[in-house]
Design a protein around this motif. Sequence first.
Motif, short mmCIF file in Angstrom:
data_model
loop_
_atom_site.label_atom_id
_atom_site.label_comp_id
_atom_site.label_asym_id
_atom_site.label_seq_id
_atom_site.Cartn_x
_atom_site.Cartn_y
_atom_site.Cartn_z
N ASP A 233 -15.71 -46.40 17.08
CA ASP A 233 -16.25 -46.56 18.64
C ASP A 233 -16.16 -45.26 19.07
OD1 ASP A 233 -17.64 -47.77 20.34
OD2 ASP A 233 -16.45 -49.29 20.93
N LEU A 234 -17.10 -45.10 20.26
CA LEU A 234 -17.00 -43.82 21.07
C LEU A 234 -16.84 -44.38 22.52
CD1 LEU A 234 -17.49 -40.84 20.93
CD2 LEU A 234 -19.92 -41.15 21.48
N ARG A 235 -15.90 -43.73 23.25
CA ARG A 235 -15.45 -44.05 24.41
C ARG A 235 -15.44 -42.67 25.55
NH1 ARG A 235 -12.36 -48.78 23.83
NH2 ARG A 235 -13.31 -50.02 22.29
N GLU A 236 -15.26 -42.96 26.79
CA GLU A 236 -14.78 -41.96 27.62
C GLU A 236 -13.47 -41.64 27.78
OE1 GLU A 236 -15.65 -38.59 29.56
OE2 GLU A 236 -17.24 -39.71 28.74
N VAL A 242 -14.54 -39.59 23.15
CA VAL A 242 -13.39 -39.73 22.30
C VAL A 242 -13.81 -41.01 21.21
CG1 VAL A 242 -11.45 -39.28 23.80
CG2 VAL A 242 -12.00 -41.45 23.64
N VAL A 243 -13.32 -40.81 19.86
CA VAL A 243 -13.73 -41.44 19.02
C VAL A 243 -12.55 -42.29 18.64
CG1 VAL A 243 -14.30 -41.87 16.43
CG2 VAL A 243 -15.29 -39.84 17.71
N VAL A 244 -12.54 -43.54 18.82
CA VAL A 244 -11.50 -44.60 18.71
C VAL A 244 -11.45 -45.33 17.38
CG1 VAL A 244 -10.78 -46.75 19.88
CG2 VAL A 244 -11.92 -44.95 21.10
N HIS A 251 -9.48 -40.14 19.66
CA HIS A 251 -9.36 -38.62 18.92
C HIS A 251 -10.54 -38.05 19.72
CE1 HIS A 251 -6.73 -40.17 15.80
NE2 HIS A 251 -7.62 -41.29 15.88
N LEU A 252 -10.32 -36.77 20.28
CA LEU A 252 -11.13 -36.17 20.97
C LEU A 252 -12.26 -35.80 20.11
CD1 LEU A 252 -11.84 -34.92 23.93
CD2 LEU A 252 -11.09 -32.62 23.15
N ALA A 253 -13.60 -36.18 20.46
CA ALA A 253 -14.65 -36.19 19.68
C ALA A 253 -14.98 -34.73 19.34
CB ALA A 253 -16.01 -36.89 20.31
N THR A 254 -15.08 -33.87 20.18
CA THR A 254 -15.41 -32.32 19.97
C THR A 254 -14.35 -31.63 18.80
OG1 THR A 254 -13.81 -31.66 21.73
CG2 THR A 254 -16.29 -31.98 22.23
N ARG A 255 -12.93 -32.19 19.10
CA ARG A 255 -12.20 -31.68 18.07
C ARG A 255 -12.33 -32.36 16.50
NH1 ARG A 255 -6.50 -32.43 20.61
NH2 ARG A 255 -7.49 -30.86 22.04
N LEU A 256 -12.73 -33.48 16.55
CA LEU A 256 -12.75 -34.32 15.38
C LEU A 256 -13.91 -33.52 14.52
CD1 LEU A 256 -11.25 -36.56 14.34
CD2 LEU A 256 -12.99 -38.01 14.97
N VAL A 257 -15.11 -33.61 15.30
CA VAL A 257 -16.16 -33.14 14.56
C VAL A 257 -16.09 -31.67 14.25
CG1 VAL A 257 -18.66 -32.69 14.80
CG2 VAL A 257 -17.64 -34.90 15.51
N GLY A 258 -15.62 -30.85 15.15
CA GLY A 258 -15.46 -29.22 14.90
C GLY A 258 -14.48 -29.06 13.78
N GLY A 313 -17.19 -55.81 8.93
CA GLY A 313 -17.09 -54.94 10.13
C GLY A 313 -15.96 -53.96 10.06
N GLY A 314 -15.05 -54.22 9.08
CA GLY A 314 -13.90 -53.34 8.92
C GLY A 314 -14.30 -52.03 8.56
N GLY A 315 -13.81 -50.91 9.21
CA GLY A 315 -14.44 -49.52 8.71
C GLY A 315 -13.28 -48.48 8.73
N VAL A 316 -13.20 -47.30 8.63
CA VAL A 316 -12.51 -46.29 8.77
C VAL A 316 -11.17 -46.59 9.47
CG1 VAL A 316 -11.91 -43.91 8.96
CG2 VAL A 316 -14.05 -44.58 7.59
N GLY A 317 -10.11 -46.80 9.07
CA GLY A 317 -8.86 -47.03 9.93
C GLY A 317 -8.90 -48.26 10.82
#
Length: 412
Positions: A233-236, A242-244, A251-258, A313-317
Amino acid sequence: MISGAMRGQGEGDALARHLMKPENDEVVVIPARGLGSPDIRGQIQELRALSLGGRTDRPIYHLHVDPEDAIQDNAGARARWWALFEAEFGLASHPYCGVEHFKKDRRHEHRVYSLVRPDGRVVDLAHDFARREKVSRVVEFEFGMPAPTPSKHARAIVKALREQGRDDVAAWMVASGTTEAARPVARLSPQERLIEERTGVPLDDLRSAALAAWRESADGPAFLAALRARGLDLREGRSGPVVVDGTGTAHLATRLVGAAARRQDGARIPAAAVKERLAGLTLTAHGDGHDGRQAGRDPHRDPGRQAAPGSAGGGVGARGDAGGAEHAGGAPGAHDGGGRHGERGVGDALDRLAARPRAALLRGRLRLMSPASNRALAEALDGVRARTWIAVPGMATDIWGLPIQGERPRLG
């Protein structure tokens, strides 16, 4: 010499459990300095109690040092490293506790220090990573390693060594070519490693899933949909989107993708590009619920809700209803969680605080004072609370309803 460190509060038993974890072949508790408790848990609590007078909310410093296989005198190298480390940071007289871990024919050592000095000042940890790296290079040189461990701070370390009169170590580093080599990048930071251990979610898998979602999307809504299709999921968060994962950890989205792009392609996706794509999204704040998930979420309205393992619906993590991010003693935590917006943000928290009973507010204030005087103050204030005050119209009172000094209240 490899070293790692984390700074935290020291609350709870998470750090003690980590130090005594049974997966090691052998765990040896080393003699503590300046502490009286017989076990690691008690010693860490002592360190925390000794630090209450300091102006910091993270008074506990947990480190580990692991000599390279090329160093034959493992114990001697560790002893020399700790001596140089304490001299570098001014910790030679500070209390500490620790353990030695032996696993897979390697022995390394953990120590936990208090960062608060007797006068209440806090030890300066500025640039602590580079300073610990400098200590490691000195020990490697003195114990006969043929070449230094690669470090992204090599040039800064050489400069500092020359300023401190260690031209021999500096020349050894330059001759090895380490100052000209490409800067190494660790797979995980110490904090990320502990988060991975706590949640059981491999960060590499999470990065790969986030990058795949990024590449199959062209805008923010498509990226969000691609994440949710993978059980994320994606939250603020406090520092941006952040990616949840399935445990509620952010996890901070910019850091995770980068970081994922850098590892797969050698080139990092800029944080500005990630922020630009997500700029038009309206996201709910992460951490509003007690378990790290959004409070009052409707699974029919929110398709990003995580499912337990083995269910749809279970996914990564995805790991069922595991709790959200922890915030204990340098203990692992979601660094970008914490709701600052929404229906259960800061304003709601202040309302709940103001609604607490007066006695609870009094005792909360006592916790900010010296522990030695808490009991006497508590008894005195309880006595004041037991008296009935008659409010006089126009009389000023403090936040607990007591007349401010200088007024003349009437006792009932």
